[in-house]
Design a protein around this motif. Structure first.
Motif, PDB file in Angstrom:
ATOM      1  N   GLY A   1       0.805  -1.216   0.000  1.00 38.48           N
ATOM      2  CA  GLY A   1       0.000   0.000   0.000  1.00 38.48           C
ATOM      3  C   GLY A   1       0.838   1.266   0.000  1.00 38.48           C
ATOM      4  O   GLY A   1       0.480   2.258   0.634  1.00 38.48           O
ATOM      5  N   LEU A   2       1.961   1.238  -0.717  1.00 36.69           N
ATOM      6  CA  LEU A   2       2.834   2.399  -0.782  1.00 36.69           C
ATOM      7  C   LEU A   2       2.280   3.445  -1.737  1.00 36.69           C
ATOM      8  O   LEU A   2       1.654   3.107  -2.743  1.00 36.69           O
ATOM      9  CB  LEU A   2       4.236   1.999  -1.254  1.00 36.69           C
ATOM     10  CG  LEU A   2       4.995   0.980  -0.423  1.00 36.69           C
ATOM     11  CD1 LEU A   2       6.321   0.649  -1.088  1.00 36.69           C
ATOM     12  CD2 LEU A   2       5.211   1.471   0.986  1.00 36.69           C
ATOM     13  N   THR A   3       2.544   4.705  -1.437  1.00 33.92           N
ATOM     14  CA  THR A   3       2.211   5.775  -2.367  1.00 33.92           C
ATOM     15  C   THR A   3       3.203   5.700  -3.531  1.00 33.92           C
ATOM     16  O   THR A   3       4.269   5.060  -3.416  1.00 33.92           O
ATOM     17  CB  THR A   3       2.328   7.155  -1.697  1.00 33.92           C
ATOM     18  OG1 THR A   3       3.709   7.397  -1.388  1.00 33.92           O
ATOM     19  CG2 THR A   3       1.465   7.249  -0.445  1.00 33.92           C
TER      20      THR A   3
ATOM     21  N   LYS B   1      10.723   6.439   6.383  1.00 34.88           N
ATOM     22  CA  LYS B   1      10.079   6.015   7.636  1.00 34.88           C
ATOM     23  C   LYS B   1       8.710   5.407   7.364  1.00 34.88           C
ATOM     24  O   LYS B   1       8.335   4.395   7.967  1.00 34.88           O
ATOM     25  CB  LYS B   1       9.939   7.206   8.585  1.00 34.88           C
ATOM     26  CG  LYS B   1      11.238   7.666   9.194  1.00 34.88           C
ATOM     27  CD  LYS B   1      11.011   8.906  10.054  1.00 34.88           C
ATOM     28  CE  LYS B   1      12.322   9.516  10.481  1.00 34.88           C
ATOM     29  NZ  LYS B   1      12.124  10.759  11.255  1.00 34.88           N
ATOM     30  N   ALA B   2       7.966   6.014   6.445  1.00 38.83           N
ATOM     31  CA  ALA B   2       6.644   5.487   6.104  1.00 38.83           C
ATOM     32  C   ALA B   2       6.769   4.116   5.446  1.00 38.83           C
ATOM     33  O   ALA B   2       5.972   3.212   5.714  1.00 38.83           O
ATOM     34  CB  ALA B   2       5.915   6.462   5.179  1.00 38.83           C
ATOM     35  N   VAL B   3       7.779   3.945   4.600  1.00 39.08           N
ATOM     36  CA  VAL B   3       7.999   2.647   3.945  1.00 39.08           C
ATOM     37  C   VAL B   3       8.355   1.595   5.001  1.00 39.08           C
ATOM     38  O   VAL B   3       7.864   0.465   4.950  1.00 39.08           O
ATOM     39  CB  VAL B   3       9.100   2.750   2.859  1.00 39.08           C
ATOM     40  CG1 VAL B   3       9.459   1.374   2.309  1.00 39.08           C
ATOM     41  CG2 VAL B   3       8.640   3.668   1.728  1.00 39.08           C
ATOM     42  N   PHE B   4       9.196   1.966   5.970  1.00 43.28           N
ATOM     43  CA  PHE B   4       9.527   1.044   7.058  1.00 43.28           C
ATOM     44  C   PHE B   4       8.257   0.594   7.779  1.00 43.28           C
ATOM     45  O   PHE B   4       8.065  -0.598   8.036  1.00 43.28           O
ATOM     46  CB  PHE B   4      10.468   1.689   8.073  1.00 43.28           C
ATOM     47  CG  PHE B   4      11.901   1.841   7.644  1.00 43.28           C
ATOM     48  CD1 PHE B   4      12.476   1.022   6.694  1.00 43.28           C
ATOM     49  CD2 PHE B   4      12.699   2.815   8.218  1.00 43.28           C
ATOM     50  CE1 PHE B   4      13.798   1.152   6.318  1.00 43.28           C
ATOM     51  CE2 PHE B   4      14.019   2.966   7.864  1.00 43.28           C
ATOM     52  CZ  PHE B   4      14.573   2.141   6.906  1.00 43.28           C
TER      53      PHE B   4
ATOM     54  N   SER C   1      13.684  17.272  -0.595  1.00 43.46           N
ATOM     55  CA  SER C   1      14.708  17.496   0.429  1.00 43.46           C
ATOM     56  C   SER C   1      15.078  16.166   1.080  1.00 43.46           C
ATOM     57  O   SER C   1      14.345  15.187   1.010  1.00 43.46           O
ATOM     58  CB  SER C   1      14.190  18.463   1.491  1.00 43.46           C
ATOM     59  OG  SER C   1      13.202  17.832   2.287  1.00 43.46           O
ATOM     60  N   SER C   2      16.254  16.160   1.733  1.00 36.36           N
ATOM     61  CA  SER C   2      16.635  14.926   2.430  1.00 36.36           C
ATOM     62  C   SER C   2      15.676  14.621   3.560  1.00 36.36           C
ATOM     63  O   SER C   2      15.436  13.459   3.858  1.00 36.36           O
ATOM     64  CB  SER C   2      18.046  14.976   2.996  1.00 36.36           C
ATOM     65  OG  SER C   2      18.705  16.125   2.765  1.00 36.36           O
ATOM     66  N   GLY C   3      15.103  15.636   4.181  1.00 34.67           N
ATOM     67  CA  GLY C   3      14.111  15.413   5.230  1.00 34.67           C
ATOM     68  C   GLY C   3      12.867  14.732   4.702  1.00 34.67           C
ATOM     69  O   GLY C   3      12.328  13.816   5.336  1.00 34.67           O
ATOM     70  N   THR C   4      12.418  15.156   3.534  1.00 28.58           N
ATOM     71  CA  THR C   4      11.251  14.513   2.910  1.00 28.58           C
ATOM     72  C   THR C   4      11.582  13.074   2.537  1.00 28.58           C
ATOM     73  O   THR C   4      10.767  12.174   2.739  1.00 28.58           O
ATOM     74  CB  THR C   4      10.796  15.315   1.673  1.00 28.58           C
ATOM     75  OG1 THR C   4      10.432  16.634   2.093  1.00 28.58           O
ATOM     76  CG2 THR C   4       9.611  14.656   0.994  1.00 28.58           C
ATOM     77  N   ALA C   5      12.781  12.852   2.031  1.00 23.74           N
ATOM     78  CA  ALA C   5      13.200  11.485   1.687  1.00 23.74           C
ATOM     79  C   ALA C   5      13.197  10.609   2.943  1.00 23.74           C
ATOM     80  O   ALA C   5      12.724   9.470   2.909  1.00 23.74           O
ATOM     81  CB  ALA C   5      14.578  11.499   1.040  1.00 23.74           C
TER      82      ALA C   5
ATOM     83  N   ALA D   1       6.994   4.220  -3.242  1.00 23.14           N
ATOM     84  CA  ALA D   1       7.403   3.097  -4.098  1.00 23.14           C
ATOM     85  C   ALA D   1       8.636   3.465  -4.919  1.00 23.14           C
ATOM     86  O   ALA D   1       9.550   2.647  -5.081  1.00 23.14           O
ATOM     87  CB  ALA D   1       6.254   2.692  -5.013  1.00 23.14           C
ATOM     88  N   ARG D   2       8.680   4.693  -5.422  1.00 21.55           N
ATOM     89  CA  ARG D   2       9.840   5.119  -6.206  1.00 21.55           C
ATOM     90  C   ARG D   2      11.079   5.148  -5.325  1.00 21.55           C
ATOM     91  O   ARG D   2      12.151   4.672  -5.723  1.00 21.55           O
ATOM     92  CB  ARG D   2       9.582   6.486  -6.830  1.00 21.55           C
ATOM     93  CG  ARG D   2      10.734   6.950  -7.684  1.00 21.55           C
ATOM     94  CD  ARG D   2      10.360   8.069  -8.622  1.00 21.55           C
ATOM     95  NE  ARG D   2      11.526   8.415  -9.430  1.00 21.55           N
ATOM     96  CZ  ARG D   2      11.993   9.639  -9.573  1.00 21.55           C
ATOM     97  NH1 ARG D   2      11.354  10.656  -9.032  1.00 21.55           N
ATOM     98  NH2 ARG D   2      13.063   9.871 -10.294  1.00 21.55           N
ATOM     99  N   LEU D   3      10.952   5.707  -4.126  1.00 17.90           N
ATOM    100  CA  LEU D   3      12.077   5.745  -3.201  1.00 17.90           C
ATOM    101  C   LEU D   3      12.567   4.327  -2.907  1.00 17.90           C
ATOM    102  O   LEU D   3      13.764   4.048  -2.976  1.00 17.90           O
ATOM    103  CB  LEU D   3      11.681   6.450  -1.905  1.00 17.90           C
ATOM    104  CG  LEU D   3      12.783   6.542  -0.849  1.00 17.90           C
ATOM    105  CD1 LEU D   3      12.829   7.939  -0.257  1.00 17.90           C
ATOM    106  CD2 LEU D   3      12.584   5.518   0.240  1.00 17.90           C
ATOM    107  N   ALA D   4      11.645   3.424  -2.631  1.00 15.40           N
ATOM    108  CA  ALA D   4      12.014   2.037  -2.325  1.00 15.40           C
ATOM    109  C   ALA D   4      12.717   1.384  -3.515  1.00 15.40           C
ATOM    110  O   ALA D   4      13.719   0.692  -3.339  1.00 15.40           O
ATOM    111  CB  ALA D   4      10.772   1.242  -1.932  1.00 15.40           C
TER     112      ALA D   4
END
Length: 69
Positions: free
Chosen positions: A5-7, A42-45, A33-37, A11-14
């Motif tokens: 259920g990733l956005t 964290k959400a993916v975790f 930004s690195s903070g957004t990344a 999903a792209r980051l993963a």
């Protein structure tokens, strides 16, 4: 993306992590930004039940391997 259920951004980051990119490289590639990344990570975790990048990459790599014939 569908399994966990990733956005699209998560999903792209993963997928970029699985491809071997660092979080800093991913932030540049995604123009965030690195903070957004880090927030996406964290959400993916949370959604995958993992706690570390290596654990996440291992899980996703196993899921992406083709099934044996």
């Amino acid at each position: 993306m569908e399994i966990f259920g990733l956005t699209p951004a998560q999903a792209r980051l993963a997928s970029l992590l699985v491809a071997g990119k660092s979080l800093e490289e991913i932030a540049l590639d995604m123009n965030i930004s690195s903070g957004t990344a880090r927030n996406h990570l964290k959400a993916v975790f949370l959604r995958t039940g993992t706690r570390r990048q290596a654990e996440l990459v291992s899980l996703l790599s196993r899921l992406l391997q083709p099934w044996p014939a």
